[in-house]
Scaffold this motif. Sequence first.
Motif: not given
Lengths: 435, 478
Positions: A353-357, A396, A381, A431-434, A421, A400, A375
Amino acid sequence: MAAPLTLLLIVAVTIRAALYRSSLADLISERVEVVSPLTAWKRVVEGLALLDLGVSPYSGDVFHETPLIIYLFHFLVDYAEITFMLADVITAVALYLTVKEYNKQVFRKQKFALEADRYPLDCLELIRSPKEMFYIPLKVAMFYLLNPFTILSCVAKSTCGLNNAVLSLFILSTVKGNVLLSAIFLSLATYQSIYPLTLCASALLYLMQRQYIPVNFRRASFWWFIVQYAFMYLGSLFVIVCLSFFLLGSWDFLPSVYGFILSVPDLTPNIGLFWYFFAEMFEHFRLFFLCVFQINVFFYTIPLSIKLKEHPVFLIFMQLAVISIFKSYPTVGDIALYMAFLPVWSHLHRFLRNIFLVCCVLLTCSALFPVLWHLWIYAGSANSNFYYAITLLFNVAQILLVSDYFYAFLRREHHLCYGLYLKRKDGSEATLVLK
Amino acid sequence: MGLLSDPNRRRALISLLTRLNAPICVVCYMAGVAWFMGLAFEPFTLRTYMSENAMGSTMVEERFPAGERALATGREFAAHKKKAGGMPVDWLVKTMQSHGLEVFTQRFSRTLPFPDENKERYMVKGTNVYGILRAPRASRTEALVLSAPCTPGDNNNQAVGLLLGLAQYFRSQVFWAKDIIFLVNEHDLIGMQAWLEGYHHTNTTGMDWSPLQGRGGSIQAALSLELSSDVITSLDLVLEGLNGQLPNLDLVNLFYAFCQKIGVLCTTQGKLQRNDWDSVSGYSHAVQTMMLMVMKQASGRSWGDHGLFLRYHIEAATIKGINSFRQYKTDITTIGRLMEGMYRKLNNLLERLHQSYFFYLMPSLSHFVSIGYYMPAFGLLAVILLLRALDLWVQLTAPPPRTEDGVVDPEQMSSPGVLSVLTPLVISHLTGVALYTLPIRFQEMAVEHFPVSETEAVVLTAIAVYTAGLALPHNTNR
């Protein structure tokens, strides 16, 4: 498949050789993301110099490698570049053979399950075919060799490459079913850095599965196998440690290597989580937090082993990832090893689900590490908070990534049992939720 | 991680994103631009304040008397400069020694990449002269620098004169805790870079310079002086250094505080501060000042000799004297007093200036906008890229629409593989690498084989790479 693999090896060795000859080699070997106090080549050279002078290399708190490494480089210091390139090649070939063997077993298990009619009818699209699995070993070798993290680690001559080679040989011997070699390589890996101890559980689970020993606490065969493996493992570890004692003539290496890894006295910034925390901490609480952080690395073994006892190779992947993220002095070379396994789970991409992020965050953080270092250290600075923020974000993102693959793996297993299905009791879609 | 794992909330958010993508992007863009423009509006800015405690309390009475003598020295310097046709090294050494400083010189030479237009030479040679005033009762661990450039012609003579006058005056005072280095550099930035590289034992530009015989400890702050007239009407502060780096805001606060105390008009970007912030012309004046600062930082070049100090983590600024058509003129003695006051304050520093901001914009000298206030404007513009990328990603991975009998059309299932994305990426990066490295490499080769000059060779190579890049869309599309 030997020809593409050879071509890949040649390309990889060429890239590394070209970078060794350029001016970037000095620059890269100083970056704190690539080398740590445990793996830096500068420290190996220092230890060798002390050894040549007849002084114990562990005096002076510079050198933290094991005695076997120092003796290896005593003979190979002139061929150091070739050694590290060879280590990378060995790792890649070992991973290639591992994944080939693993794919064969996956396919065989799947064939038996299909013949036994164990899959519900609508999840046939989740079944893997040999055609799609044909290029996976080559992709794994490619992911390891052409990963910029690996190349940086090799050009910096970080001994992480040697650790990765031993770990990949351990995984190869485990997957091939060779109990003795698996125990020996695991003891070598543990001797180098303590954390591969957690891979014991996954190796045991795999070997027991392969030898058809049921994983049941009440069976004698289970305990007998554990005793055998523990004997081989502890025996080889004992032999190696005693060999180190006889090589250098003293037990100096125990506090310098293992005491250093466990008690984290050196707080040089790196991509791990320990340095900033312990820099800010009062002495009074240091032991408590040290115990908490170190237990954190080992702790995930038990729940992960219980959940993934049918899938020990995925367990090895998870354990490697957990070690790379939570160990006391991680470097990008450690990350490259577990990332090499990602093509093996490429069939899970429809559940990720989060591979792009995650990809965006990892790329951005890798680009920001040198910027914020400059820096902080050179321009003055920024300060350490900025660099630690990027470190935290990087870790993180890795966590993820690993948890996303875990979710995808478990979800596919669930679908293979209960159908693709899902319907609730009244027939509506679920729907499946972890959680 | 509720948002990332709860599928219902995810789906709602993603559908919102894809439906309203264009309006959200437009709103973000307008908001970003409006935010940035609003930064110059005075109620949204903060007044500058001194952050460093060590510079807060001591305001001394400045007593620099010798303005006329400084002007006379400046005229002598001009005469000797004309006679020597460059830097009058011997006269400077003798004068500084007579004032009681330890004087040293440094020779440097640099091969320019392109020949000088006037004289068709490649090599620039020069000498820097600097004198060190040793602190009478302190160990030689810290230093301050006052520099004035030696420019050909009639410029900056008064600056060198004032520098020598201040050196003589400072020598008679006993309370200096840091060494003060009085530097006269030739060829502006080239000489300054040679001096700094020699001082810090680095060699980043490949210049040829003789090693420095005398040093003063680590430099805490530096000021560069540019004065070309006997009387001035205002003092301009130049802050922007190499790659847009700025000194610590405390240095600006120091300058502003002293200008207020002594009563000298001070400007930034050459623009004087106005009081009518609520009128349109007043607001546009502030916007212009701020945008001038942004553009000067964006140009990347150093706008004064001080810019090179900033890379070595030394806070520095350039003070320019401007003589325009105003009635009230300030004489050199007053400027000398201002410099004396600033150096007395910098003398009290216990550590380098680090308390105040390093990243800021100034709509006027008494108001500033810190990075925490101007970064959200940039963040809003960057969010647009993120939203577009997320939108494209969602469209790529959306499940294909089902036909009526439940059979999915297999042709729509294939999402573009990684390899097709990799090809244009690699080609673009290779083009970038070519544009970066080829012009310099081709310069020598082109001059040998073709009848072009160096500048033309570089420009022609860049044009060639750009023209080859015109074929990029054709190469990357199938």
